[in-house]
Motif scaffolding. Structure first.
Motif, PDB file in Angstrom:
ATOM      1  N   THR A  16       0.836  -1.206   0.000  1.00 15.42           N
ATOM      2  CA  THR A  16       0.000   0.000   0.000  1.00 15.42           C
ATOM      3  C   THR A  16       0.869   1.254   0.000  1.00 15.42           C
ATOM      4  O   THR A  16       2.007   1.225   0.463  1.00 15.42           O
ATOM      5  N   CYS A  17       0.267   2.338  -0.514  1.00  9.80           N
ATOM      6  CA  CYS A  17       0.958   3.619  -0.496  1.00  9.80           C
ATOM      7  C   CYS A  17       1.097   4.075   0.955  1.00  9.80           C
ATOM      8  O   CYS A  17       0.131   4.095   1.709  1.00  9.80           O
ATOM      9  N   PHE A  18       2.321   4.438   1.326  1.00 10.00           N
ATOM     10  CA  PHE A  18       2.604   4.838   2.704  1.00 10.00           C
ATOM     11  C   PHE A  18       1.806   6.079   3.094  1.00 10.00           C
ATOM     12  O   PHE A  18       1.467   6.279   4.247  1.00 10.00           O
ATOM     13  N   TYR A  19       1.496   6.917   2.121  1.00  9.10           N
ATOM     14  CA  TYR A  19       0.860   8.198   2.427  1.00  9.10           C
ATOM     15  C   TYR A  19      -0.663   8.149   2.402  1.00  9.10           C
ATOM     16  O   TYR A  19      -1.310   8.781   3.225  1.00  9.10           O
ATOM     17  N   CYS A  20      -1.253   7.407   1.425  1.00  6.52           N
ATOM     18  CA  CYS A  20      -2.711   7.469   1.299  1.00  6.52           C
ATOM     19  C   CYS A  20      -3.359   6.086   1.411  1.00  6.52           C
ATOM     20  O   CYS A  20      -4.578   5.966   1.275  1.00  6.52           O
ATOM     21  N   SER A  21      -2.549   5.058   1.630  1.00 10.39           N
ATOM     22  CA  SER A  21      -3.029   3.686   1.834  1.00 10.39           C
ATOM     23  C   SER A  21      -3.665   3.035   0.605  1.00 10.39           C
ATOM     24  O   SER A  21      -4.203   1.941   0.700  1.00 10.39           O
TER      25      SER A  21
ATOM     26  N   ALA B 271       5.083   4.395  -2.492  1.00 12.62           N
ATOM     27  CA  ALA B 271       4.132   5.481  -2.734  1.00 12.62           C
ATOM     28  C   ALA B 271       3.406   5.243  -4.048  1.00 12.62           C
ATOM     29  O   ALA B 271       3.986   4.707  -4.994  1.00 12.62           O
ATOM     30  N   CYS B 272       2.141   5.639  -4.087  1.00 14.93           N
ATOM     31  CA  CYS B 272       1.425   5.583  -5.360  1.00 14.93           C
ATOM     32  C   CYS B 272       1.949   6.731  -6.228  1.00 14.93           C
ATOM     33  O   CYS B 272       2.481   7.712  -5.694  1.00 14.93           O
ATOM     34  N   PRO B 273       1.835   6.617  -7.543  1.00 13.17           N
ATOM     35  CA  PRO B 273       2.399   7.668  -8.411  1.00 13.17           C
ATOM     36  C   PRO B 273       1.873   9.062  -8.079  1.00 13.17           C
ATOM     37  O   PRO B 273       2.634  10.026  -8.103  1.00 13.17           O
TER      38      PRO B 273
END
Ligand SMILES: [Zn+2]
Length: 371
Positions: free
Chosen positions: A244-249, A278-280
């Motif tokens: 998962t993206c660390f910032y927005c899950s 992180a997601c793009p």
């Protein structure tokens, strides 16, 4: 000799830019030593911002070595020249060490290589340190124009091109940054570091005539700031902390971005403690902004042991302590009101408070110390 008054960042910045402007450099050493001093300063901001700060020369040599560590790999089949001279002691020594400690088929992190052959590592530190005091540290403050002969960072009156190790040791194996200089350098770091690195890329391009204008990603090769350099930790991060993206899950696939929580333009920390998935969109939106402190705290709260274990599984550096000290220095030295990245398209102004980092005790092993 009179010691300059506590450093005013603007004046100091102008002096340093004149180092950049001073025409063709024989070697890239001055740039390396300046980047190393900036990174040191960010990590060592004193409680009292006006204090003088000692810089251990072994530590400085190790920072310079780590800057050259990626650069001495072949690029497009060539060992890149860092000097107009046929031999350049610092990169040549680093390259010899890299060859002596290499693992076939993969890049070896410097601290792994140092553990593999500590004797040779100490030899390299010694050799590089002597070149540093004889050349860039000795000459750094001798810039043409109005500043000639006046030191503004540290006392260099004891250095000379022919000096030996005995003198270095007699001077305490250190330089002392004048009162206020460390804090001023930390403040200037995010402005100066990108300029120094641009100058570095440009120097290398000019010293290697086979590189024409459109060589792909020379900067990525020199500084490892391309995403390609971070592909190896990606799988380990997915395995240890989930996809998962660390910032927005948001769920991320196997082609997730790997993001440096403390941005690479501020401090060059590639250790796993500073890396997250992180997601793009988060990655792009965050770019080179300093993240909100809660993000750094969460990255550290993944835990020293799980991060260390995960790093060990891919033979990757951890650098937990560097994240703690750098975060402390970065937040302490930013002017109030600096932009802070909270989340995708959410940016706020910074409020100064870094007491939250005090709970993280730093216990730095001195890897260059004799056993
Ligand atoms: Zn995201």
């Amino acid at each position: 000799m009179s010691i300059p008054s506590p450093a005013d960042p603007l004046t100091l910045g102008q002096h340093l830019v004149s180092v950049l402007d001073s025409g063709a450099r024989v070697a890239t050493y001055k740039l390396a030593v300046l980047v190393a001093l900036l990174e040191f300063s960010v990590e060592n901001v004193p409680e009292d911002h006006g204090s003088a700060v000692d810089v251990d020369l072994d530590d400085l040599a190790e920072r310079v070595i780590s800057l050259y560590w990626r650069q001495v790999r072949d690029f497009d089949g060539h060992y890149l020249r860092q000097s107009t001279q046929a031999r350049a002691t610092i990169p040549d020594t680093v390259r010899e060490f890299a060859r002596a400690t290499a693992t076939a088929g993969r890049e070896t992190p410097l601290d792994t290589a140092a553990r593999r052959n500590p004797g040779l590592f100490r030899e390299m530190i010694k050799k590089v340190k002597l070149v540093l005091v004889q050349q860039p540290l000795h000459r750094l403050q001798r810039v043409p124009g109005g500043y000639a002969g006046k030191s503004f960072l540290y006392d260099d009156s004891w250095m000379s091109a022919k000096m030996g190790m005995t003198t270095v040791l007699a001077r305490g194996n250190r330089i002392t940054l004048y009162p206020g200089v460390c804090f001023a350098l930390a403040r200037l770091s995010s402005l100066l570091k990108p300029a120094l690195m641009l100058a570095w890329v440009d120097d290398v391009r000019r010293k290697n005539t086979f590189l024409d204008g459109d060589v792909p990603d020379l900067e990525g090769h020199l500084f490892g700031n391309s995403r390609i350099a971070l592909i190896r930790p990606r799988a380990a991060l997915i395995e240890a902390f989930g996809p998962t993206c660390f910032y927005c899950s948001t769920c991320v696939g196997p082609d997730a971005h790997v993001d440096r929580v403390l941005p690479w333009s501020r401090v060059g920390i590639d250790g796993l403690a500073n890396l997250v998935l992180a997601c793009p969109s988060c990655n792009t939106s965050k770019s080179q902004l300093l993240p909100a402190r809660s993000h750094v705290l969460r990255a550290l709260d993944r835990g020293r042991d799980p991060i260390t274990e995960s790093a060990a599984s891919i033979d990757w550096p951890v650098q937990f302590d560097r994240v703690v000290t750098s975060a402390r220095g970065l937040y302490a030295s930013q002017p109030e009101g600096s932009p802070i990245w909270l989340g995708r398209n959410k940016i706020t102004a910074m409020q100064v408070d870094f007491s939250w980092l005090n709970g993280y005790r730093v216990d730095l092993p001195n890897i260059a110390a004799p056993e």
